[in-house]
Design a protein around this motif. Structure first.
Motif, mmCIF file in Angstrom:
data_model
loop_
_atom_site.group_PDB
_atom_site.id
_atom_site.type_symbol
_atom_site.label_atom_id
_atom_site.label_comp_id
_atom_site.label_asym_id
_atom_site.label_seq_id
_atom_site.Cartn_x
_atom_site.Cartn_y
_atom_site.Cartn_z
ATOM 1 N N GLN A 165 -2.537 -1.861 -4.540
ATOM 2 C CA GLN A 165 -3.717 -2.157 -3.724
ATOM 3 C C GLN A 165 -4.440 -3.387 -4.242
ATOM 4 O OE1 GLN A 165 -6.107 1.210 -2.747
ATOM 5 N NE2 GLN A 165 -4.369 2.591 -2.752
ATOM 6 N N VAL A 166 -4.401 -3.607 -5.574
ATOM 7 C CA VAL A 166 -5.008 -4.818 -6.130
ATOM 8 C C VAL A 166 -4.281 -6.053 -5.605
ATOM 9 C CG1 VAL A 166 -5.514 -6.061 -8.250
ATOM 10 C CG2 VAL A 166 -5.798 -3.611 -8.169
ATOM 11 N N HIS A 178 0.899 4.118 -2.898
ATOM 12 C CA HIS A 178 0.648 5.539 -2.668
ATOM 13 C C HIS A 178 1.772 6.401 -3.219
ATOM 14 C CE1 HIS A 178 -0.991 9.052 -0.746
ATOM 15 N NE2 HIS A 178 0.140 9.276 -0.126
ATOM 16 N N TYR A 179 3.026 5.987 -2.946
ATOM 17 C CA TYR A 179 4.144 6.863 -3.295
ATOM 18 C C TYR A 179 4.550 6.745 -4.759
ATOM 19 C CZ TYR A 179 4.682 8.259 1.482
ATOM 20 O OH TYR A 179 4.442 8.809 2.708
ATOM 21 N N LEU A 180 4.315 5.581 -5.392
ATOM 22 C CA LEU A 180 4.609 5.441 -6.820
ATOM 23 C C LEU A 180 3.387 5.764 -7.669
ATOM 24 C CD1 LEU A 180 6.869 2.266 -6.925
ATOM 25 C CD2 LEU A 180 7.497 4.638 -6.541
ATOM 26 N N GLU A 181 2.297 6.161 -7.032
ATOM 27 C CA GLU A 181 1.077 6.606 -7.709
ATOM 28 C C GLU A 181 0.562 5.571 -8.693
ATOM 29 O OE1 GLU A 181 2.390 10.296 -9.199
ATOM 30 O OE2 GLU A 181 2.032 11.354 -7.324
ATOM 31 N N SER A 182 0.453 4.330 -8.225
ATOM 32 C CA SER A 182 -0.092 3.267 -9.063
ATOM 33 C C SER A 182 -1.035 2.426 -8.217
ATOM 34 C CB SER A 182 1.036 2.402 -9.619
ATOM 35 O OG SER A 182 0.519 1.209 -10.116
ATOM 36 N N ILE A 183 -2.263 2.197 -8.695
ATOM 37 C CA ILE A 183 -3.270 1.502 -7.892
ATOM 38 C C ILE A 183 -3.014 0.003 -7.850
ATOM 39 C CG2 ILE A 183 -4.958 1.004 -9.708
ATOM 40 C CD1 ILE A 183 -5.984 2.620 -6.464
ATOM 41 N N THR A 184 -2.100 -0.504 -8.700
ATOM 42 C CA THR A 184 -1.861 -1.953 -8.788
ATOM 43 C C THR A 184 -1.463 -2.556 -7.443
ATOM 44 O OG1 THR A 184 -1.067 -1.464 -10.994
ATOM 45 C CG2 THR A 184 -0.690 -3.672 -10.185
ATOM 46 N N VAL A 225 0.836 -1.202 0.000
ATOM 47 C CA VAL A 225 0.000 0.000 0.000
ATOM 48 C C VAL A 225 0.871 1.253 0.000
ATOM 49 C CG1 VAL A 225 -1.782 1.252 1.256
ATOM 50 C CG2 VAL A 225 -1.892 -1.210 1.119
ATOM 51 N N ALA A 226 1.993 1.206 0.754
ATOM 52 C CA ALA A 226 2.875 2.376 0.792
ATOM 53 C C ALA A 226 3.456 2.651 -0.595
ATOM 54 C CB ALA A 226 4.001 2.150 1.805
ATOM 55 N N PHE A 227 3.928 1.585 -1.279
ATOM 56 C CA PHE A 227 4.461 1.785 -2.628
ATOM 57 C C PHE A 227 3.372 2.254 -3.578
ATOM 58 C CE2 PHE A 227 8.288 -0.795 -1.611
ATOM 59 C CZ PHE A 227 9.204 0.120 -2.073
#
Lengths: 100, 176
Positions: free
Chosen positions: A59-60, A51-57, A47-49
């Motif tokens: 969270q999937v 958020h910071y890399l701006e990619s929803i993958t 989840v942290a990555f």
């Protein structure tokens, strides 16, 4: 703004505590709980990555980890019940039938 | 404000994790892990992942840990006099290696750069749940279906493993 590294350090600490639990404790229940702890540490990383890399993958992928965790708990606890029924113990040291 | 929340959540997470691994009564282990899961959900909210925070509470705290408590009550496990595995010196060696790997990975600092495909503003516009759903049902449709198969196998496996008569009947058949 919280830096990404603080999330990663938290996640690494939680993962390490989980490994300690898996390797050092005798009770199967605590070993299974420690595996849950490690999975959660990995989820925090995802989840942290995300958020910071701006990619929803990311969270999937946490979603899939949750699925695997649920399956793991169902089978793990079923095995625990089967072991307890046959051996009257939940101690990993005594489960040494397949040890050479 | 965000920093204060993070420090609170992170501290409680680490304390609860240590308690989960060290406490002697299995019920206390499960309850401290429950507290940890709630605080991890708080971390997800800090990271703008509201959907996962709710799923974390419903699935982990609501389903998985209740299952643990249920099994604990069912088995009535007695507490043991000794808690450490007898191979613990060997475990310390492996822990040293794992710790070194984690520290090395944190030091490397190769974390990639922001892709910008779904920024916080973009997710906020359509909503976190919709953003995950869009990605899940387009790019990750096949893994999603495989996940349902994994759950089905786990369900059947759990029933077969815990159903006493099934195993006993099978053993009887083999003996005959």
């Amino acid at each position: 703004m919280i830096p990404l590294s603080s999330y990663l350090v938290l996640s690494a600490v939680l993962f390490f505590i989980g490994v300690v639990g898996v390797l050092m404790r005798r009770s199967i229940i605590v070993v299974l709980l420690s595996i849950e702890l490690m999975l959660n540490a990995v989820n925090i990383n995802f989840v942290a990555f995300s958020h910071y890399l701006e990619s929803i993958t990311g969270q999937v992928f946490v979603f899939f980890t949750l699925t695997v965790a649920a399956a793991e708990v169902a089978v793990g606890l079923a095995l625990l019940i089967a072991i307890y029924r046959n051996r009257r113990t939940v101690n990993v040291e005594e489960l040494d039938v397949m040890k050479w | 404000m965000m920093e204060a929340m993070f420090i609170y959540l992170a501290t409680v997470c680490v304390v609860c994790a240590v308690l989960t691994v060290t406490l002697r009564q299995p019920v206390y282990n499960v309850l401290s892990l429950l507290t940890l899961f709630f605080h991890v959900a708080g971390l997800y909210v800090l990271l703008n992942a509201e959907f996962l925070a709710v799923v974390q509470i419903i699935v982990y705290a609501g389903a998985i840990l209740v299952l643990y408590l249920f099994v604990l009550m069912l088995l009535n496990v007695r507490t043991q006099s000794r808690h450490l595995h007898r191979q613990w010196p060997f475990a310390v060696l492996i822990l040293g290696a794992v710790g070194a790997m984690l520290v090395g990975a944190l030091h490397s600092g190769v974390w990639g750069s922001a892709s910008g495909e779904s920024t916080a503003a973009a997710i906020h516009e359509i909503g976190d749940t919709q953003a995950i759903g869009l990605r899940l049902y387009t790019d990750y449709l096949l893994p999603f279906e495989v996940a349902s198969l994994v759950l089905l196998v786990a369900m059947i496996g759990a029933i077969v493993l815990t159903k006493k008569s099934l195993i006993d009947d099978h053993i009887d058949q083999i003996k005959e």
